[in-house]
Design a protein around this motif. Structure first.
Motif, PDB file in Angstrom:
ATOM      1  N   UNK A 420      41.548  56.217  23.271  1.00 52.54           N
ATOM      2  CA  UNK A 420      40.276  55.797  23.852  1.00 52.54           C
ATOM      3  C   UNK A 420      39.220  55.591  22.772  1.00 52.54           C
ATOM      4  N   UNK A 421      39.247  56.465  21.752  1.00 46.66           N
ATOM      5  CA  UNK A 421      38.276  56.366  20.680  1.00 46.66           C
ATOM      6  C   UNK A 421      38.507  55.114  19.823  1.00 46.66           C
ATOM      7  N   UNK A 422      39.749  54.712  19.645  1.00 48.88           N
ATOM      8  CA  UNK A 422      40.068  53.579  18.776  1.00 48.88           C
ATOM      9  C   UNK A 422      40.347  52.317  19.580  1.00 48.88           C
ATOM     10  N   UNK A 423      40.114  52.352  20.871  1.00 47.77           N
ATOM     11  CA  UNK A 423      40.227  51.149  21.664  1.00 47.77           C
ATOM     12  C   UNK A 423      41.639  50.710  21.974  1.00 47.77           C
ATOM     13  N   UNK A 424      42.584  51.608  21.960  1.00 50.64           N
ATOM     14  CA  UNK A 424      43.971  51.284  22.292  1.00 50.64           C
ATOM     15  C   UNK A 424      44.147  51.501  23.787  1.00 50.64           C
ATOM     16  N   UNK A 425      44.530  50.458  24.469  1.00 50.42           N
ATOM     17  CA  UNK A 425      44.602  50.513  25.925  1.00 50.42           C
ATOM     18  C   UNK A 425      45.962  51.021  26.384  1.00 50.42           C
ATOM     19  N   UNK A 426      45.920  51.750  27.477  1.00 46.04           N
ATOM     20  CA  UNK A 426      47.135  52.191  28.164  1.00 46.04           C
ATOM     21  C   UNK A 426      47.172  51.447  29.491  1.00 46.04           C
ATOM     22  N   UNK A 427      48.087  50.498  29.654  1.00 40.34           N
ATOM     23  CA  UNK A 427      48.055  49.627  30.841  1.00 40.34           C
ATOM     24  C   UNK A 427      48.527  50.359  32.087  1.00 40.34           C
ATOM     25  N   UNK A 428      48.231  49.704  33.200  1.00 37.79           N
ATOM     26  CA  UNK A 428      48.709  50.164  34.487  1.00 37.79           C
ATOM     27  C   UNK A 428      49.318  48.974  35.217  1.00 37.79           C
ATOM     28  N   UNK A 429      50.217  49.195  36.149  1.00 37.94           N
ATOM     29  CA  UNK A 429      50.894  48.073  36.814  1.00 37.94           C
ATOM     30  C   UNK A 429      49.907  47.141  37.508  1.00 37.94           C
ATOM     31  N   UNK A 430      50.069  45.805  37.297  1.00 38.06           N
ATOM     32  CA  UNK A 430      49.230  44.795  37.920  1.00 38.06           C
ATOM     33  C   UNK A 430      50.106  43.683  38.488  1.00 38.06           C
ATOM     34  N   UNK A 431      49.645  43.062  39.550  1.00 37.70           N
ATOM     35  CA  UNK A 431      50.340  41.933  40.155  1.00 37.70           C
ATOM     36  C   UNK A 431      49.323  40.837  40.483  1.00 37.70           C
ATOM     37  N   UNK A 432      49.673  39.590  40.161  1.00 37.17           N
ATOM     38  CA  UNK A 432      48.834  38.431  40.496  1.00 37.17           C
ATOM     39  C   UNK A 432      49.601  37.587  41.503  1.00 37.17           C
ATOM     40  N   UNK A 433      49.029  37.394  42.653  1.00 38.69           N
ATOM     41  CA  UNK A 433      49.685  36.666  43.740  1.00 38.69           C
ATOM     42  C   UNK A 433      48.976  35.324  43.947  1.00 38.69           C
ATOM     43  N   UNK A 434      49.750  34.240  43.895  1.00 36.93           N
ATOM     44  CA  UNK A 434      49.207  32.903  44.152  1.00 36.93           C
ATOM     45  C   UNK A 434      49.999  32.277  45.287  1.00 36.93           C
ATOM     46  N   UNK A 435      49.259  31.661  46.207  1.00 40.39           N
ATOM     47  CA  UNK A 435      49.870  30.972  47.331  1.00 40.39           C
ATOM     48  C   UNK A 435      49.852  29.483  47.044  1.00 40.39           C
ATOM     49  N   UNK A 436      51.017  28.868  46.903  1.00 38.61           N
ATOM     50  CA  UNK A 436      51.134  27.453  46.580  1.00 38.61           C
ATOM     51  C   UNK A 436      51.424  26.660  47.837  1.00 38.61           C
ATOM     52  N   UNK A 437      50.869  25.424  47.958  1.00 41.59           N
ATOM     53  CA  UNK A 437      51.100  24.582  49.127  1.00 41.59           C
ATOM     54  C   UNK A 437      49.985  24.729  50.127  1.00 41.59           C
ATOM     55  N   UNK A 438      50.031  23.884  51.160  1.00 38.60           N
ATOM     56  CA  UNK A 438      48.990  23.867  52.182  1.00 38.60           C
ATOM     57  C   UNK A 438      49.292  24.888  53.253  1.00 38.60           C
TER      58      UNK A 438
END
Length: 460
Positions: A420-438
């Motif tokens: 945290x002091x040196x700016x090193x990130x510890x990620x967490x699970x993420x999901x990006x959902x896109x809906x394609x089409x009409x």
């Protein structure tokens, strides 16, 4: 010439004296004034009970003090004899006062009975201490043994013992060619008990010598003490029974049948005992080892001939049969070397400096007091995950029995602070959902208007 006068033997004179005493007591029982003797005796016993209560409260108050073995022996011995001795003293005081007005034959009989009770209780307690102390099996039966011995002495004092012996001897039965009586069996039991007590006393002396021997493994000491005690008990029984006239060969058929029955019914217990001696002899598991058996993991706190006690880190003790330890895979983490490797996994983001992150992890781990310098801690890039890069840190500790949760938590906390002091990130699970089409917003035809597009942004 007149024959010289002969002096009757001392035993005959004593028997005649007690016989006369019993006759006098029988006469007193038909006299209403005997209630004075009974009341005086009950008063003496009640006073002795109060004295016993005060002594117990006094000794219980000082039970937590660190006193010597001799003082503890004196306190325990006093609690056992204070009641009969106090009653005897009260009887000695009351007797001459009551003798001025009434007969005191009942009190005369109570004096030897109370005195013999005090002596027998103290002797049985002394024998118990010599045979094994508080952990001896004799401790649970001390009052019973003392009561039986005192009953025999009381029968002898009142002169009824010969009649009781004749009645017991009249009850006879046969085992093979050997004719036994109830009196002979009781004699055999008493002789076996006496010889076993002597054997336990000798075993206690040898056990103290073996425990004090320097340079001998703890498991070997345990094996020697238990084998020595078992052999001495067997020899004591083999010596005691022939001494009272019981032929051991006549019990061979009965012993064989009993052995076959025990072999089928107690084979699991026998297997545990044999396995216990194997564990103690080959020293594959010792007290203090950190072992894992199935789902049980903990430090070995006790090894007996039937089971082994394993104490987990949460304080729960598991009793594991020795047969299980011999017949299954046992992970002994401290058999020959107490050093064990502790892996710690941490994930960082793809955008961070991996080399710097590994340096911080190794630096933080090396500063912990429980982590060994050799082998030194090392950091590795384990694999690439979906949300970040997985790093693994390997370090060595020499005290796994102290647990690993505390050291893992301390290292993770310090690594988190440094990251945290040196700016090193510890990620967490993420999901990006896109809906394609009409996707139609409402039911209708294409003439109702152009379809609307729905898009979802990043979601956790």
């Amino acid at each position: 010439m007149a024959e010289p006068a002969t002096t009757p033997p001392a035993d005959d004179a004593m028997v005649a004296e007690f016989a006369a005493l019993l006759k006098n007591i029988w006469k007193d029982l038909h006299d209403p004034f005997v209630l004075w003797q009974v009341g005086a005796l009950l008063l003496c016993l009640l006073g002795a009970w109060f004295v016993l209560r005060m002594v117990r409260e006094h000794t219980a108050a000082g039970a937590g003090e660190d006193v010597s073995a001799a003082r503890r022996f004196g306190r325990s011995g006093l609690r056992r004899v204070v009641f009969p001795l106090s009653a005897l003293i009260f009887v000695v005081i009351v007797r001459p006062v009551l003798a001025r007005y009434h007969n005191v034959h009942l009190l005369d009989l109570a004096m030897p009975l109370l005195g013999s009770m005090a002596v027998i209780r103290f002797v049985v307690y002394t024998v118990r201490q010599a045979a094994g102390g508080a952990s001896s099996w004799l401790g649970g039966f001390e009052k019973t043994f003392a009561g039986l011995v005192w009953s025999v002495v009381a029968l002898h004092i009142v002169g009824w013992l010969p009649e009781v012996i004749d009645a017991l001897d009249a009850v006879s039965f046969s085992i093979g060619s050997q004719k036994l009586s109830l009196w002979l069996v009781l004699q055999g039991m008493a002789m076996v008990l006496l010889t076993v007590l002597v054997a336990l006393w000798v075993a206690g002396l040898l056990e103290r010598r073996i425990v004090a021997a320097a340079g001998m493994d703890l498991n070997m000491r345990t094996v020697l003490t238990r084998i020595t005690r078992a052999m001495l008990i067997v020899v004591a029984v083999l010596i005691a029974l022939p001494m009272v006239g019981i032929d051991l060969t006549t019990l061979s058929v009965f012993g064989g049948a009993l052995g076959v029955g025990l072999g089928f019914g107690l084979q699991k217990i026998a297997a545990n005992y044999v396995s216990g001696f194997i564990i103690l002899l080959d020293r594959s598991i010792r007290i203090g080892n950190l072992i894992t058996v199935g789902s049980e993991r903990g430090v070995v706190s006790e090894i007996t001939t039937r089971y082994t006690v394993v104490k987990a880190a949460n304080g729960i003790e598991s009793i594991i049969p020795n047969e299980t330890l011999v017949g299954s895979v046992v992970r002994n983490e401290t058999l020959n070397d107490t050093k064990v490797m502790l892996p710690i996994s941490i994930q960082v983001g793809y955008e961070v400096d991996i080399e710097r992150a590994l340096e911080i992890m190794v630096e933080v781990t090396g500063a912990h007091s429980r982590v060994l310098d050799q082998p030194a801690p090392k950091g590795f890039l384990s694999d690439f995950g979906e949300s970040g890069i997985n790093l693994k840190l390997l370090c060595w500790i020499a005290d796994p029995e102290e647990g690993t949760l505390g050291i893992t938590s301390a290292i993770n906390m310090e690594v988190w602070r440094r990251f945290k002091r040196e700016g090193i990130s510890i990620p967490f699970p993420q999901r990006e959902v896109r809906v394609l089409g009409a996707v139609a917003v409402s039911a209708g035809t294409a003439e109702d208007g152009p379809p609307a597009a729905i898009a979802a942004g990043p979601a956790s």
